[in-house]
Design an enzyme around this catalytic site. Structure first.
Site, PDB file in Angstrom:
ATOM      1  N   LYS A 155     -18.525 -16.349   3.787  1.00 15.47           N
ATOM      2  CA  LYS A 155     -19.959 -16.125   4.036  1.00 15.47           C
ATOM      3  C   LYS A 155     -20.716 -15.516   2.870  1.00 15.47           C
ATOM      4  O   LYS A 155     -20.227 -14.606   2.213  1.00 15.47           O
ATOM      5  CB  LYS A 155     -20.095 -15.172   5.228  1.00 15.47           C
ATOM      6  CG  LYS A 155     -19.583 -15.753   6.528  1.00 15.47           C
ATOM      7  CD  LYS A 155     -19.761 -14.732   7.604  1.00 15.47           C
ATOM      8  CE  LYS A 155     -19.462 -15.304   8.972  1.00 15.47           C
ATOM      9  NZ  LYS A 155     -19.537 -14.227   9.982  1.00 15.47           N
ATOM     10  N   GLY A 193     -12.889  -4.068   1.033  1.00 14.45           N
ATOM     11  CA  GLY A 193     -14.234  -3.584   1.335  1.00 14.45           C
ATOM     12  C   GLY A 193     -14.719  -2.594   0.292  1.00 14.45           C
ATOM     13  O   GLY A 193     -15.868  -2.649  -0.163  1.00 14.45           O
ATOM     14  N   GLY A 249      -8.554  -9.178   0.373  1.00 14.55           N
ATOM     15  CA  GLY A 249      -7.264  -9.595   0.925  1.00 14.55           C
ATOM     16  C   GLY A 249      -6.857 -11.020   0.586  1.00 14.55           C
ATOM     17  O   GLY A 249      -5.738 -11.260   0.147  1.00 14.55           O
ATOM     18  N   ARG A 304       0.822  -1.215   0.000  1.00 20.11           N
ATOM     19  CA  ARG A 304       0.000   0.000   0.000  1.00 20.11           C
ATOM     20  C   ARG A 304       0.856   1.266   0.000  1.00 20.11           C
ATOM     21  O   ARG A 304       0.455   2.289  -0.564  1.00 20.11           O
ATOM     22  CB  ARG A 304      -0.928   0.000   1.211  1.00 20.11           C
ATOM     23  CG  ARG A 304      -2.053  -0.989   1.038  1.00 20.11           C
ATOM     24  CD  ARG A 304      -2.912  -1.075   2.260  1.00 20.11           C
ATOM     25  NE  ARG A 304      -4.118  -1.831   1.989  1.00 20.11           N
ATOM     26  CZ  ARG A 304      -4.919  -2.291   2.927  1.00 20.11           C
ATOM     27  NH1 ARG A 304      -4.644  -2.082   4.199  1.00 20.11           N
ATOM     28  NH2 ARG A 304      -6.000  -2.967   2.604  1.00 20.11           N
TER      29      ARG A 304
END
Ligand code: AMP
Length: 392
Positions: A198, A371, A348, A37
């Site tokens: 999920k 996200g 990730g 990053r």
């Protein structure tokens, strides 16, 4: 497509540029463990330095409890940054207030100042406008290059943009261009691959992609909930009973597009060395659980991926942290890398899998924001992007 002003659209010479970067990197014993990053923010930083700005960098790091905590200090990042650039890098151990203001006033064009973690104040995540004004007081203009935080309306990502001329950095622009293009005007066939633990995390994403994509390939733990929704027993597999109805609706809506594994790898314990076998999809015996997609599924999915014009991938196909259940994820990574499609990988775990497989160079775009990229795939507006000035 990208309708926001960027750093090349405004005069940055002799300006103090407050740049929201995503320096939320892993740190152990005061040493940066992964600089992806930091490196990703360098083009923006370098452009501003080369064009006569004094560059003030700020970011969150981890999840401190709304107060200073040395464990989450950005000082190690400032130290690391010194090894990457050839200009002075200063650090101040606050992100607002007199110390930060003094350091900002003293900063000259061609120099860098790194501020302390924005999450040392509770105003950050509350998007407190007094805090946003204090950020704004440090500079002449605001640059948001933190794509990974753009889905959050925080003082450093949204509030501050109300009080300064606000533009996008190069990383932000690149992320939005790739992901935005994939969603709005993809080269077809557009294939989405979704995995991870999920379904509940990705319901909105699946719904939106069922409208936009030509195929949605499902893998990982989330497939189990779809199997149960179809009436199979799932043994000890990870299942989200609370979203079975939604899974049924998605299956109905997804006819012809939504694809589930046809075979799976099951194990008699959640351990790498457990007994394992490949079975066609059906009921799973008690004491066994699904931990990966099977070879037939890999073959089928790989064929779809090979013919794709655009591939978007988020989430591993199995418990890839255990080598014996990593094959699905790594073979899909290989299929994505080998396809001629425009390929975009986010999240990730899928990014880690692509990096570990040594195939990262063959991916068109690896997103720095898990996200944020999911929210884009869901068709949501990102507050940190919306707050920037529109192109005329
Ligand atoms: P997510 O954060 O939702 O992308 O999920 C990533 C996690 O899902 C990884 O840690 C995987 O180990 C896990 N995962 C993938 N497949 C399965 C599975 N079949 N059963 C349990 N966990 C899984």
């Amino acid at each position: 497509m990208f309708n926001k002003k960027s750093i090349t659209d405004i005069d940055v010479k002799n300006k103090k540029a407050l740049v929201r970067v995503d320096f939320n990197v892993p740190i152990k014993d005061g040493v940066v463990q992964d600089d992806t990053r930091i490196v990703a923010s360098l083009p923006t930083i370098q452009y501003l330095l080369d064009n006569g700005s004094a560059v003030i960098l700020f970011s969150h790091l981890g999840r401190p409890k709304d107060e200073p905590d040395p464990k989450y200090s950005l000082r190690p990042v400032a130290e690391y940054l010194k090894t990457l650039v050839s200009v002075p890098v200063y650090f101040v151990d606050d992100c607002i207030g007199p110390e930060a203001e003094k350091a900002s006033q003293q900063l000259k064009p061609g120099e860098i100042l790194v501020l302390e973690n924005t999450r040392f104040y509770k105003g950050e995540s509350k998007n407190d406008l007094d805090m946003a004004k204090k950020f704004a007081a440090l500079a002449d203009l605001y640059v948001n290059d933190a794509f990974g935080s753009a889905h959050r309306a925080h003082a450093s990502t949204e509030g501050v943009a109300r009080y300064l001329p606000a533009v996008a950095g190069f990383l932000m622009e690149k992320e939005i261009r790739y992901l935005g293009q994939a969603i709005a005007d993809p080269k077809r066939p557009f294939v989405a691959i979704l995995g991870g633990a999920k379904v509940s995390d990705k319901i909105g994403v699946i719904e939106n992609l069922l409208q936009k994509a030509d195929s949605v390939l499902i893998g990982g733990g989330m497939a189990n909930t779809f199997f149960k929704a179809q009436g199979y027993e799932m043994g000890d597999s990870l299942v989200e009973d609370e979203v079975l109805d939604i899974a049924r609706q998605l299956i109905a809506k997804g006819t012809g597009k939504l694809r589930l594994p046809v075979d799976v790898v099951i194990a008699n314990a959640f351990e790498n060395d457990a007994d394992r076998k490949v079975i066609s999809v059906g009921s799973i015996p008690d004491g066994w659980r699904i931990l990966d997609i099977g070879p037939e599924t890999i073959k089928n999915y790989s064929k779809v991926i090979a013919k794709a014009g655009t591939v978007v991938w988020n989430g591993p196909m199995g418990v890839f942290e255990m080598p014996n259940f990593a094959r699905g994820t790594f073979d899909i990574a290989k299929a994505v890398a080998e396809s001629k499609a425009i390929s975009i990988v986010g999240g990730g775990d899928s990014v880690a899998a692509v990096n570990q497989s040594g195939l990262a160079e063959k991916i068109t775009h690896i997103s720095t924001g898990g996200g944020a990229s999911l929210e884009m795939l869901e068709g949501k507006e990102l507050p940190g992007l919306a707050a920037l000035m529109d192109k005329e």
